[in-house]
Enzyme design. Structure first.
Site, PDB file in Angstrom:
ATOM      1  N   GLU A 127       0.852  -1.191   0.000  1.00  0.00           N
ATOM      2  CA  GLU A 127       0.000   0.000   0.000  1.00  0.00           C
ATOM      3  C   GLU A 127       0.888   1.242   0.000  1.00  0.00           C
ATOM      4  O   GLU A 127       1.843   1.296   0.764  1.00  0.00           O
ATOM      5  CB  GLU A 127      -0.912   0.034   1.225  1.00  0.00           C
ATOM      6  CG  GLU A 127      -1.909   1.186   1.150  1.00  0.00           C
ATOM      7  CD  GLU A 127      -2.882   1.236   2.332  1.00  0.00           C
ATOM      8  OE1 GLU A 127      -2.782   0.381   3.235  1.00  0.00           O
ATOM      9  OE2 GLU A 127      -3.720   2.132   2.344  1.00  0.00           O
ATOM     10  N   GLY A 267       3.670   2.334  10.746  1.00  0.00           N
ATOM     11  CA  GLY A 267       3.435   1.526  11.944  1.00  0.00           C
ATOM     12  C   GLY A 267       3.147   0.066  11.647  1.00  0.00           C
ATOM     13  O   GLY A 267       3.745  -0.827  12.249  1.00  0.00           O
ATOM     14  N   MET A 269       0.704  -2.798   8.704  1.00  0.00           N
ATOM     15  CA  MET A 269      -0.044  -2.923   7.448  1.00  0.00           C
ATOM     16  C   MET A 269      -0.990  -4.112   7.516  1.00  0.00           C
ATOM     17  O   MET A 269      -0.609  -5.209   7.908  1.00  0.00           O
ATOM     18  CB  MET A 269       0.965  -3.078   6.295  1.00  0.00           C
ATOM     19  CG  MET A 269       0.316  -3.266   4.943  1.00  0.00           C
ATOM     20  SD  MET A 269      -0.658  -1.793   4.459  1.00  0.00           S
ATOM     21  CE  MET A 269      -1.909  -2.581   3.457  1.00  0.00           C
ATOM     22  N   GLU A 270      -2.219  -3.860   7.071  1.00  0.00           N
ATOM     23  CA  GLU A 270      -3.326  -4.800   7.261  1.00  0.00           C
ATOM     24  C   GLU A 270      -3.447  -5.857   6.162  1.00  0.00           C
ATOM     25  O   GLU A 270      -4.569  -6.323   5.881  1.00  0.00           O
ATOM     26  CB  GLU A 270      -4.627  -4.003   7.352  1.00  0.00           C
ATOM     27  CG  GLU A 270      -5.112  -3.356   6.033  1.00  0.00           C
ATOM     28  CD  GLU A 270      -4.709  -1.910   5.832  1.00  0.00           C
ATOM     29  OE1 GLU A 270      -3.709  -1.466   6.439  1.00  0.00           O
ATOM     30  OE2 GLU A 270      -5.383  -1.216   5.053  1.00  0.00           O
ATOM     31  N   ASN A 271      -2.365  -6.288   5.525  1.00  0.00           N
ATOM     32  CA  ASN A 271      -2.446  -7.303   4.467  1.00  0.00           C
ATOM     33  C   ASN A 271      -3.371  -8.443   4.882  1.00  0.00           C
ATOM     34  O   ASN A 271      -3.333  -8.905   6.016  1.00  0.00           O
ATOM     35  CB  ASN A 271      -1.059  -7.886   4.204  1.00  0.00           C
ATOM     36  CG  ASN A 271      -0.004  -6.826   4.131  1.00  0.00           C
ATOM     37  OD1 ASN A 271      -0.054  -5.959   3.285  1.00  0.00           O
ATOM     38  ND2 ASN A 271       0.928  -6.853   5.078  1.00  0.00           N
ATOM     39  N   HIS A 303      -6.372  -1.932  15.274  1.00  0.00           N
ATOM     40  CA  HIS A 303      -6.616  -1.167  14.042  1.00  0.00           C
ATOM     41  C   HIS A 303      -6.414  -2.060  12.807  1.00  0.00           C
ATOM     42  O   HIS A 303      -7.276  -2.127  11.933  1.00  0.00           O
ATOM     43  CB  HIS A 303      -5.674   0.039  14.006  1.00  0.00           C
ATOM     44  CG  HIS A 303      -5.791   0.881  12.777  1.00  0.00           C
ATOM     45  ND1 HIS A 303      -6.512   2.053  12.734  1.00  0.00           N
ATOM     46  CD2 HIS A 303      -5.286   0.722  11.527  1.00  0.00           C
ATOM     47  CE1 HIS A 303      -6.442   2.573  11.527  1.00  0.00           C
ATOM     48  NE2 HIS A 303      -5.693   1.785  10.771  1.00  0.00           N
ATOM     49  N   GLU A 304      -5.286  -2.737  12.767  1.00  0.00           N
ATOM     50  CA  GLU A 304      -5.006  -3.572  11.582  1.00  0.00           C
ATOM     51  C   GLU A 304      -6.009  -4.716  11.497  1.00  0.00           C
ATOM     52  O   GLU A 304      -6.473  -5.068  10.417  1.00  0.00           O
ATOM     53  CB  GLU A 304      -3.571  -4.112  11.608  1.00  0.00           C
ATOM     54  CG  GLU A 304      -2.478  -3.057  11.765  1.00  0.00           C
ATOM     55  CD  GLU A 304      -2.586  -1.881  10.816  1.00  0.00           C
ATOM     56  OE1 GLU A 304      -3.126  -2.047   9.711  1.00  0.00           O
ATOM     57  OE2 GLU A 304      -2.142  -0.772  11.197  1.00  0.00           O
ATOM     58  N   HIS A 307      -9.322  -3.600  10.108  1.00  0.00           N
ATOM     59  CA  HIS A 307      -9.313  -3.383   8.654  1.00  0.00           C
ATOM     60  C   HIS A 307      -9.821  -4.616   7.901  1.00  0.00           C
ATOM     61  O   HIS A 307     -10.214  -4.500   6.742  1.00  0.00           O
ATOM     62  CB  HIS A 307      -7.888  -3.099   8.173  1.00  0.00           C
ATOM     63  CG  HIS A 307      -7.533  -1.638   8.120  1.00  0.00           C
ATOM     64  ND1 HIS A 307      -8.364  -0.673   7.617  1.00  0.00           N
ATOM     65  CD2 HIS A 307      -6.393  -0.982   8.491  1.00  0.00           C
ATOM     66  CE1 HIS A 307      -7.761   0.514   7.686  1.00  0.00           C
ATOM     67  NE2 HIS A 307      -6.568   0.353   8.220  1.00  0.00           N
ATOM     68  N   GLU A 326      -9.600   4.356   6.447  1.00  0.00           N
ATOM     69  CA  GLU A 326      -8.733   4.818   7.550  1.00  0.00           C
ATOM     70  C   GLU A 326      -9.509   5.593   8.613  1.00  0.00           C
ATOM     71  O   GLU A 326      -9.320   5.361   9.811  1.00  0.00           O
ATOM     72  CB  GLU A 326      -7.555   5.627   7.009  1.00  0.00           C
ATOM     73  CG  GLU A 326      -6.592   4.825   6.125  1.00  0.00           C
ATOM     74  CD  GLU A 326      -6.050   3.561   6.787  1.00  0.00           C
ATOM     75  OE1 GLU A 326      -6.211   3.378   8.011  1.00  0.00           O
ATOM     76  OE2 GLU A 326      -5.455   2.725   6.057  1.00  0.00           O
TER      77      GLU A 326
END
Ligand code: B3K
Ligand code: ZN
Length: 879
Positions: A127, A267, A269-271, A303-304, A307, A326
């Protein structure tokens, strides 16, 4: 200068993709000198695309193209065009398969976008537009495909091979190599693709979903970090449960993986199914992480994870819609943290960030709406406006609709758009359709940039017993936007009577059971409200809970603020009144000089806070923090940093001198023994004790210093050790400071995350000027290629050590410009972030602003600037 000027991309030019991809089959062969990527795409023309079929155009960046085949036939060199950033195939059928082979060099990838190496492992960051650094692909979020990924690598160096979804096949190959194949059944945009290969230890845990499915939770870290995973895994389980309970959202795959990497641009990443984290945002132990880090990890892990629904199952149509995922996800994680800890403290922390940094962004040259209309480099738009203001906009919708209506809206949104790439407008429409509420005017929050200013005036009509409140809204001009329309603003308020009691808010004189708090809905440029049956002039408590991201102007007297500090039943506004009082006192010293006397009301307020045992101690610990220099600068017209710094220090010292005994008592009362726990109560106690210590050291108190030194040596947790170190480092006690810093480094030199904290505590200290910062950059632990190190020294110096960064000779500005230019060649994303302090040049007194401006001009004139830095610098210098 660049040879070509970067292009601006406009939302208004959005077109549906001409070709869609149903399936992607990837094969990665990883080597020490590079990686070969075989990609097979199942392509079809999009039935929604207009006009006659055009060429297939795929994005690429830094790729060496080795072969292209269409439906199994290798294409001759004249059947396609490789322009460097695009692969164009002029004639393609309606449906076909396309094979592309590329060669890439992860070991030389310093931008940390696409596939790169960090501490000997391979990892990815796609991203927003990193997938194009891996292979040619339609790199846009509205192309969603099912991915199958086979990874081949040396088995001894890379025993762990991970990608999205479920592992469906594994085996050994010749030459000591092996492979694993992963399959992700959920169609996804390529920005959610991830790959990891390394020698990592696996920590396993499990979670049973509300429908009874068992999910495998796995965390992968370097062996030395094996004992720092528990907190992240526990946070993950709490987040999974919370999303089921609060949003009815269950996890969908059978495996959920978290990986920690040291070199990471942001910080985490929500892969899909494979979240990758910056080590500093996921690893924690009592001995190495502070309370703040524990809380940050809980919030980021959540948070991740969140997502997975708000971002992955329902994703963004284009990058202008970034806040769709976001803003909503920050709102979700913020509510989660509030539920796990103290809601008032969480609100105070969120608002502090918003008012200090987002308001500054919204008033500066990079100001943009929550849904921007244009950009040059999308990486520059992962901003506080998209994230934090975006979350405030969702919060306002929740407050306007009520919790139940909002849940209906989010259910409809997730059901209606599951598997789709959509817009912020689709989100708002789902909220409207589920509740019947018209959010037409509210949509302006997505379109208009700038922080609304609410000018509030009041009158009391004693004869009629009427209190009249007038509210005028004004939205300042921002780049490219002027003459803005009034926005729909929910304005929560209460009125306090003479004894501090909450008064009934009678908008109608006949109203029998009026509430003591109301949310007024402002839709016009000016409103007047009359409250009836008010027997004495009340004190207004305005914008309770910070019900909208706006600036409130009202002529509070110091007496009124002290009254609110004592009586406001809204914890947030009680804190806010204390902040306003402190701001007012500090600002008067900026004008009158630091030797002017400090308002006794402030000392009284702080004394009451320090001696109270009935007040919520978590709130007290927040109320004791003076407004930061950054916030004072944000509030100033033409900020004189030196004067602000001196005035604030003077207030701090005066409070510490007058309240010395109370501070010592607070310290003793809150020292803890027993097991370490990150509960709101324990965190508050540590915070109170450490604040007391820091204040005592500002006046060079001998007893305070002895306590700090003892605490530093004896602490059984990082919060207390760091609290003592910070107090010493920020004091005038040069000898004690050096001794503590040396001892700390000796103890933690093998832990990169703690070394980063060691750098940061020094870089933020007023005791350290530019020479000291340059010395830190010569330290063997400093590493230009590691974003955390760059941030913890250069970023912290320019963002937190404000009096020294803004030294009158302009040396700080020249220094920052040099570092930005140096970094731009290797990591443009981080370089562009580092420019931020300079972009605010118009905010400062002339002595500062001209130096800041020249520093920007120096950067502007460097040849070969990246698009990232180009955009920030040019926009900052534009008239
Ligand atoms: N979505 C990522 C941020 C990606 C930033 C790319 N420059 C992390 C997050 O917001 O959850
Ligand atoms: Zn996010």
């Amino acid at each position: 200068m660049r040879s070509t000027q970067p292009q601006t991309i406009y939302l208004s030019e959005y077109r549906v993709p001409e070709y869609l991809i149903d399936d992607v089959d990837l094969r990665f062969s990883l080597f020490e000198d590079g990686a070969r990527v075989h990609s097979t795409l199942t392509v079809r023309r999009n039935p929604e695309a207009k006009g006659t079929a055009g060429p297939l155009t795929l994005d690429g960046d830094s790729l060496t193209l080795e072969a292209v085949a269409l439906d199994g036939q290798t294409l001759a060199g004249d059947a396609y065009e490789d322009t460097g950033d695009q692969l164009i195939i002029p004639r393609v059928p309606e449906r076909f398969s396309l094979e592309v082979v590329t060669w890439i060099e992860p070991q030389n990838n310093t931008r940390l976008e696409g596939l790169y190496k960090s501490s000997g492992m391979f990892c990815t960051q796609c991203e927003a537009e990193g997938f194009r650094c891996i292979t040619f692909y339609p790199d846009r979020p509205d192309v969603m495909a099912r991915f199958r990924t086979r990874i081949e690598a040396d088995k001894s160096r890379y025993p762990v091979l991970l990608s999205n979804g479920n592992d469906v096949e594994r085996g050994d190959l010749a030459d000591g190599r092996h492979f694993v194949t992963w399959e992700d059944p959920f169609p996804k945009p390529c920005y959610l693709f991830a790959l990891v290969a390394g020698d990592l230890v696996e920590k396993r845990d499990g979670f049973r979903t509300q429908s009874g499915r068992d999910i495998d939770l796995r965390m992968y870290v370097e062996p030395r970090n094996a004992d720092k995973c528990d907190h992240a895994l526990d946070s993950l389980k709490r987040a999974m449960r919370w999303d089921e309970e609060v949003y009815g959202r269950e996890y969908d795959l059978d495996i959920f993986m978290i990986v920690a990497v040291d070199d990471f641009n942001m910080g985490a990443m929500e892969n899909k199914g494979l979240n990758i984290f910056n080590s500093s945002c996921v690893l924690a132990s009592q001995d190495t992480a502070t309370d703040a880090t524990f809380q940050r990890i809980e919030a980021i892990v959540a948070h991740e994870y969140f997502h997975n629904w708000s971002g992955n199952r329902v994703t963004c149509r284009d990058w202008f819609q970034l806040s769709l995922k976001e803003g909503f996800t920050v709102f979700r994680d913020s509510e989660f943290s509030a539920d796990m800890g103290s809601p008032t403290v969480k609100r105070i922390e969120d608002v502090t960030l918003l008012r200090t940094a987002q308001f500054a962004e919204d008033a500066g040259p990079m100001a943009h709406p929550v849904r921007p209309a244009s950009y040059m480099e999308i990486s520059n738009f992962y901003t506080l406006t998209i994230y934090e203001k975006g979350a405030e906009v969702v919060r306002m919708i929740r407050n306007l609709l009520g919790a139940e209506g909002f849940r209906k809206g989010s259910d409809l949104y997730f059901e209606r758009h599951d598997g789709q790439a959509v817009t912020t407008d689709d989100f708002v429409r789902a909220m409207e359709d589920a509740t019947g509420r018209d959010l037409g005017q509210f949509r302006l929050w997505y379109e208009q940039a700038g922080t609304p200013v609410l000018a509030v005036t009041d009158e009391y009509d004693e004869a009629r017993g009427v209190y009249r409140l007038s509210i005028e809204q004004r939205i300042p001009d921002t780049p490219g936007q002027s003459h803005k329309k009034p926005q729909h603003i929910p304005f929560a308020l209460g009125l306090l009577g003479e004894g501090g009691e909450p008064l009934p808010l009678r908008l109608d004189p006949e109203e029998a059971h009026a509430p003591t708090e109301r949310v007024l809905e402002l839709t016009e440029a000016r409103h007047t409200f009359e409250f009836h049956g008010v027997s004495a002039r009340p004190v207004p408590s305005l914008l309770r809970h910070f019900s909208a991201p706006v600036r409130v102007q009202y002529a509070w007297s110091r007496e009124q603020l002290l009254f609110l500090v004592r009586h406001d039943p809204d914890g947030f506004n009680r804190w806010d009144a204390g902040q306003r009082l402190a701001v007012d006192v500090i600002q008067s010293l900026v004008v009158a000089g630091p030797d002017a006397p400090v308002e006794p009301a402030l000392v009284t307020a702080f004394r009451e806070l320090l001696t109270s045992t009935t007040l919520d101690q978590a709130l007290v610990s927040k109320m004791l923090q003076l407004p930061s220099e950054a916030y004072l600068i944000e509030l100033a017209e033409a900020a004189d940093v030196t004067a602000i710094h001196k005035a604030r220090e003077q207030v701090l010292r005066q409070l510490a001198t007058e309240l010395r005994d109370e501070l010592l008592a607070v310290y003793q009362r809150n020292r803890q023994s027993g097991d370490y726990a990150v509960t709101p109560e324990a965190v508050a106690r540590r915070s109170l004790a450490n604040t007391a210590l820091a204040w005592l050291l500002t006046i060079n108190d001998d007893e305070g210093r002895a306590l700090a030194e003892a605490q530093f040596r004896q602490a059984d947790n990082m919060t207390d050790r760091m609290g003592a170190l910070r107090a010493l480092v920020h004091s005038d006690q040069a000898e004690a400071r050096t001794a503590a810093l040396d001892a700390f480094y000796q103890r933690y030199q093998d832990d990169p995350q703690v070394v980063e904290m060691w750098f940061a505590v020094q870089a933020s200290s007023h005791a350290n000027g530019l020479d000291a910062i340059q010395a830190l950059m010569q330290h063997p632990a400093f590493d230009w290629k590691n974003p955390n190190k760059v941030r913890s020294v250069i970023g912290v110096f320019a963002g937190q050590n404000l009096a020294r960064f803004h030294e009158a000779d302009g040396s700080g500005y020249r220094f920052l410009a040099e570092q930005v230019m140096r970094l731009d060649d290797s990591n443009p994303q981080i370089a562009a972030r580092l420019v931020t302090p300079l972009t605010r040049w118009r905010k400062f007194a002339p002595g500062h602003s001209s130096g800041m401006r020249s520093a920007l001009e120096r950067i502007r004139d460097k040849s070969g600037l990246s698009r990232d830095v180009y955009e920030v610098v040019h926009k900052s210098l534009a008239d």
